[in-house]
Design a protein around this motif. Structure first.
Motif, short mmCIF file in Angstrom:
data_model
loop_
_atom_site.label_atom_id
_atom_site.label_comp_id
_atom_site.label_asym_id
_atom_site.label_seq_id
_atom_site.Cartn_x
_atom_site.Cartn_y
_atom_site.Cartn_z
N GLY A 184 -25.57 37.39 20.87
CA GLY A 184 -24.80 36.29 20.21
C GLY A 184 -25.46 35.79 18.96
N ASN A 185 -26.97 35.94 18.84
CA ASN A 185 -27.61 35.41 17.78
C ASN A 185 -27.52 36.63 16.44
N VAL A 186 -28.21 35.97 15.45
CA VAL A 186 -28.11 36.76 14.22
C VAL A 186 -29.62 37.16 13.99
N LEU A 187 -30.01 38.41 13.53
CA LEU A 187 -31.56 38.64 13.49
C LEU A 187 -31.81 37.91 11.99
N ALA A 188 -32.85 37.48 12.12
CA ALA A 188 -33.76 36.69 10.78
C ALA A 188 -34.57 37.93 10.14
N GLU A 189 -34.97 38.69 10.75
CA GLU A 189 -36.07 39.87 10.29
C GLU A 189 -35.43 41.21 10.69
N ASP A 190 -35.68 42.33 9.88
CA ASP A 190 -35.49 43.63 10.06
C ASP A 190 -36.26 44.05 11.39
N VAL A 191 -35.46 45.04 12.18
CA VAL A 191 -36.26 45.49 13.30
C VAL A 191 -36.45 47.01 13.38
N VAL A 192 -37.66 47.19 13.57
CA VAL A 192 -38.02 48.62 13.56
C VAL A 192 -38.37 49.32 14.84
N ALA A 193 -37.88 50.36 15.39
CA ALA A 193 -38.02 51.20 16.48
C ALA A 193 -39.61 51.24 16.73
N THR A 194 -39.91 50.59 17.94
CA THR A 194 -41.71 50.84 18.24
C THR A 194 -42.03 52.09 18.81
N LEU A 251 -33.74 49.77 12.88
CA LEU A 251 -32.66 49.57 14.00
C LEU A 251 -31.56 48.93 13.17
N ALA A 252 -31.88 47.74 12.71
CA ALA A 252 -30.98 46.80 12.29
C ALA A 252 -31.72 45.75 11.30
N ARG A 253 -31.09 45.44 10.27
CA ARG A 253 -31.27 44.61 9.11
C ARG A 253 -31.15 43.09 9.45
N ALA A 254 -31.97 42.28 8.92
CA ALA A 254 -31.83 40.85 8.92
C ALA A 254 -30.24 40.40 8.60
N GLY A 255 -29.60 39.51 9.47
CA GLY A 255 -28.18 39.22 9.14
C GLY A 255 -27.20 39.92 10.04
N THR A 256 -27.95 41.03 10.94
CA THR A 256 -27.08 41.79 11.97
C THR A 256 -26.84 40.81 13.09
N TYR A 257 -25.62 40.98 13.35
CA TYR A 257 -25.27 40.04 14.73
C TYR A 257 -25.89 41.10 15.98
N VAL A 258 -26.32 40.34 17.01
CA VAL A 258 -27.03 40.88 18.10
C VAL A 258 -25.72 41.19 19.03
N SER A 259 -25.43 42.40 19.16
CA SER A 259 -24.35 42.84 20.06
C SER A 259 -24.93 43.33 21.41
N PRO A 260 -24.17 43.44 22.37
CA PRO A 260 -24.71 44.11 23.72
C PRO A 260 -25.35 45.54 23.46
N ALA A 261 -24.58 46.16 22.66
CA ALA A 261 -25.10 47.47 22.40
C ALA A 261 -26.43 47.41 21.65
N LEU A 262 -26.69 46.70 20.73
CA LEU A 262 -27.87 46.40 19.91
C LEU A 262 -28.89 46.02 21.05
N VAL A 263 -28.56 45.22 21.76
CA VAL A 263 -29.58 44.78 23.03
C VAL A 263 -30.34 46.06 23.61
N ALA A 264 -29.16 46.87 23.93
CA ALA A 264 -29.54 48.17 24.74
C ALA A 264 -30.51 49.04 23.62
N VAL A 265 -30.08 49.35 22.30
CA VAL A 265 -30.91 50.02 21.64
C VAL A 265 -32.14 49.30 21.35
N LEU A 266 -32.31 48.04 21.53
CA LEU A 266 -33.63 47.65 21.19
C LEU A 266 -34.48 47.78 22.40
#
Length: 436
Positions: free
Chosen positions: A43-53, A172-187
């Motif tokens: 439900g929040n919005v990313l403040a930073e880009d996220v890269v797969a570890t 995986l997602a850029r800053a400003g992306t809404y954190v959806s349930p599917a994105l939580v699963a990917v992360l």
């Protein structure tokens, strides 16, 4: 000056909506970022880009329940002198392999596949070294010590290779992306346990007016049920805010000041309804716009070229300079004002992009009139046309009708220069049935 000329002059003095929104939004900044556990990030919005570890899948694995084997043992001449097949039924060919073990999703010891052998595997199990195909159980006789394979798969069938979907290092997602349930699963799948997000804005909603009474009873002369604080609290929650309804505040200057002082420490935004006009009972405007010495009040009230609800207020209150949005008291005008002003403010504070609802161009199904000089937002029903495009049907009662707003999945937008929109013309529509 004639009455018509007076009306035209009054309209010309109104601030264009686009100019007003620009001046408000330029004063705001997104809330400071916050590091959150992944389970709290939805439900929040990313403040930073996220890269797969890590890669996903993390290892070669079976995609289905079946038998992990070497494709050459099934389709070719076999390996190491083992015969690849035995005669089957007259219409086909059967391959027999020895089943030398079972592998489940929790198996971790590496094993190697010998020529002419296979492993029984569950979906998600790591593949044995040398296996390059998984034969689904329904293609076999489901044997335990030995298995007969009745269909020949292609090489790589039902095998998920390491990093096949997401290699390590993938953005995986850029800053400003809404954190959806599917994105939580990917992360989670790629080893991300914490993310830096913009926190959900804390929004306090206050309804003002001596005439207001709590819900659960009907309105009568001198008493009006508080519709706005309930509707706006729901609207703020829909945007993703942490919405708090503090109820009704009477038209009492000290009571309003005290309430705002109490609420500013826990708020990122305060929304008030009622009292934005210039009448004798419009306490919100009188209190919040009051001059102190040579300084103007913390909130500026502006007559905006907007229908419904031209009078809007924006500024800051308290030592923390918490933003405050002041909306009209009419329920229809308050809800439209929320869509036009408060919703973009909440999205900006949350770091969401874009801050406005998505819009489409649609063919109007009936002729409607609109007040000249004002940008009108009217409840409507939008539908996709077969073959592409959209149609829009204005709903009954116009922009002030709560029943129309409750049925609407869009807001038809008519510009300041539009006095009549003909059936068949193309108009702008904001889509209400999409959260962000």
């Amino acid at each position: 000056m004639t009455p018509t000329a007076d009306a035209e002059a009054a309209v010309n003095e109104l601030t264009p909506l686009a100019d007003y929104l620009g001046s408000v939004l330029r004063r705001l900044r997104a809330l400071p970022p916050l590091d959150l556990d992944l389970t709290q990030a939805y439900g929040n919005v990313l403040a930073e880009d996220v890269v797969a570890t890590h890669s996903f899948p993390a290892f070669d694995q079976a995609a289905v329940d079946g038998y992990a084997a070497c494709w050459e043992d099934i389709a070719g001449g076999g390996r190491g002198g083992y015969p690849p097949a035995q005669a089957g039924s007259p219409g086909g060919r059967v391959v027999r392999l020895n089943v030398v073990g079972d592998l489940g999703a929790a198996s971790w010891r590496p094993v190697r596949l010998a020529p002419g052998a296979c492993f029984s595997v569950a979906a998600g199990a790591p593949l044995p070294i040398g296996a390059d195909v998984v034969v689904p159980v329904e293609w076999t006789d489901q044997g335990m010590a030995a298995v007969e394979i009745h269909r020949t798969p292609k090489r790589g069938y039902s095998v998920r290779k390491v990093g096949e979907e997401i290699p390590a290092g993938t953005l995986l997602a850029r800053a400003g992306t809404y954190v959806s349930p599917a994105l939580v699963a990917v992360l989670a799948a790629t080893g991300i346990g914490h993310v830096v997000v913009r926190p959900s804005p804390r929004v306090v909603i206050v309804a003002t007016g001596d005439e207001l009474v709590e819900v659960g009873r009907g309105s009568q002369p001198g008493q009006v049920v508080d519709v706005n604080s309930h509707g706006l609290t729901a609207a703020a929650a829909e945007v993703g805010a942490l919405a708090y309804r503090v109820g009704i505040c009477d038209d009492d200057p000290e009571g309003l000041r005290g309430l705002l002082e109490d609420q500013t420490p826990r708020a990122d935004l305060i929304i008030t309804t009622g009292g934005t006009g210039t009448g004798p009972g419009d306490m919100v405007r009188r209190i919040l716009s009051r001059r102190e010495g040579n300084r103007t009040g913390p909130v500026t009230f502006t007559e905006v070229a907007l229908y419904p609800g031209t009078a809007l207020g924006f500024g800051t209150v308290g030592p923390e300079e918490v933003p405050v949005v002041c909306l009209p008291g009419d329920p229809g005008a308050a809800l439209i004002g929320f869509e036009v002003l408060a919703r973009p403010v909440i999205n900006l504070l949350a770091g969401a992009e874009p801050v406005f609802r998505p819009g489409v161009r649609a063919h109007l199904l009936e002729t409607i009139s609109s007040p000249g000089g004002l940008r009108e937002f009217r409840p409507a029903h939008v539908a996709e046309r077969r073959g592409g495009g959209y149609t829009v049907q204005p709903l009954r009662g116009g922009p002030l009708a709560l029943s129309g707003l409750a049925e609407a999945n869009g807001l038809l937008v008519l510009g300041e220069r539009v006095t009549t929109a003909a059936a068949g013309s193309t108009v702008d529509v904001l889509l209400l049935d999409r959260r962000r």
